[in-house]
Design an enzyme around this catalytic site. Sequence first.
Site, short mmCIF file in Angstrom:
data_model
loop_
_atom_site.label_atom_id
_atom_site.label_comp_id
_atom_site.label_asym_id
_atom_site.label_seq_id
_atom_site.Cartn_x
_atom_site.Cartn_y
_atom_site.Cartn_z
CB CYS A 26 -3.86 -3.74 11.73
SG CYS A 26 -5.61 -3.41 12.02
CB CYS A 80 -7.33 0.98 14.65
SG CYS A 80 -7.44 -0.79 14.99
CD GLN A 116 -0.99 -7.22 4.08
OE1 GLN A 116 -0.79 -7.20 5.29
NE2 GLN A 116 0.00 -7.20 3.21
CB ALA A 128 -0.92 0.00 1.21
#
Length: 558
Positions: A307, A487, A189, A159
């Site tokens: 993440c 998030c 992802q 990305a």
Amino acid sequence: MDIRKINDDISLSPQVRLADLDELARLGFKSIISNRPDGEEEGQPSAEAIRLSAENAGLQFRHIPVVLSDIGDRDVALFRETLDILPGPVLAFCRSGTRAATLWALSQSPVVGGDAALSAAKAAGYDLTHLRSKLERMPGVRKADAALTCDVLIVGAGAAGIATAASLIKRRPSLTIVLVDPSDRHAYQPGWTMVGGGIFKAKDTVRQMSAVIPDRVQWEKAAVAEFDPEHDSVILSDGRRITYRMLVAAPGIKLDWSAIEGVEDTLGRNGVTSNYRYDTAPYTWSLVENLKGGRALFTQPPMPIKCAGAPQKAMYLSGDHWFRKGRIADIAIEFHNAGPVLFGVKDYVPALMDYVRKYRANLNFGSKLLSVDGSRKEARFAKTAADGSVTEETLGFDMIHVCPPQIAPDFVRNSPLANPAGWIEVDERSLQHKRYANVFSLGDAAGTSNAKTAAAARKQAPIVAENLLACLDGKPMPAAYDGYGSCPLTVERGKIVLAEFGYGGKLLPTFPTWLIDGTKPSSLAWYLKAEALPPIYWHGMLKGREWFASPVLNQNAA
């Protein structure tokens, strides 16, 4: 126009005017190279203006700006490489043509010989006899052995890498950009959490790499073996070398599965799964659907990981399914987190704790997964108490979702670019390397303290693009990164706690709180995650469309 022919492949000239481009196409030229920096004199057309006029006339254009007194080996190599790539005949120009002639002679003397290069330049009206000693020292270069050279080399086509390439091309299409990555497919992802929750199909999260590489960017399908910033180059695993003017290092992160004993031997079977892999995320959903009772373990390793909310997202979506199916009282959910808190930004914890209680989850902090025995369905943990003492315990399970420890790739950790922790050593605001001014880094491998998320890379890419171009132009860097990361915590099917924050845990919401209050579960945030973000990723971020990501520029610097 004062066009001076060197041979059938290339001619030279003084400054080209915008009005000349159609005539040059009529004369049979296919490509134009400008060797003149912008802004040398009043009234000089910019490289961007010439590019647009050239392309309108059907000509290809490249900009390789040089100063005559400071032409280096990189400039020569880039000129040679550009001649090899562009369709001919080519016209190269500068203010008088001398710089273009010098670059041609230096780049071609290893092939045609120094005397021949000087003679051809003199016949065209350029006396370069002062270069004779330098030409004689030029090593012989066969085309097959020549190093690939570019304005910007980007390592990593995830990305961060692709978004940066797209942002650079959007701002300066004349750049020669090479992007290095060995993978033949590109994955979204952030979608794998949704695959593990039965919302997305795995096949919809991947595309062929060739389909997402931006136009005008050359893709080298290879792995990097070594960074060599002292020589402005990288060495590929096949032994080839690529030299650059500017480097963008975005190689991503390494999932260190081997750090958990036994997990690689059993992952994807025996009730052992992970949403951190494309091939096992569907197995997560299969386990969740079919589990009627027993113990379900969810693990999170020490930070940093990409993440950071993903391990608990798996727990929430699983718990939501079991709650809806009336099984929640029959399934013991345990969350084992090697860290000391549920989430690093306290503002979001109250909403998350409501769901921890709803799903009857047992939180275990300071609990690090050491090993997994799939055949016995047992997991071993190291538990660190408040006094620092460590004990081990072995737990049986019917299902375990594993998040692996994560480190920088080996070729990063062992390189001159790395900081003591193994990450690429950059300034947190400018994203420029602290020791190599022509190196930038972003994404998961960058040594910054922000959350490692795709949303962070989306914000970082245009900042790197702006600052890199400023460095190329010898100007102050105009953009600064505030540590933004996002998030979207999928607490149940249909609702999300949209955590958005920057350096120091500062809340950085994209939307006003009356629309989306990120500290509370929101249906609109779910729509954003499930419906809006995938097309924004594929058709926005990877295409240089900087929706909600354009940096605020320091006009004094620019």
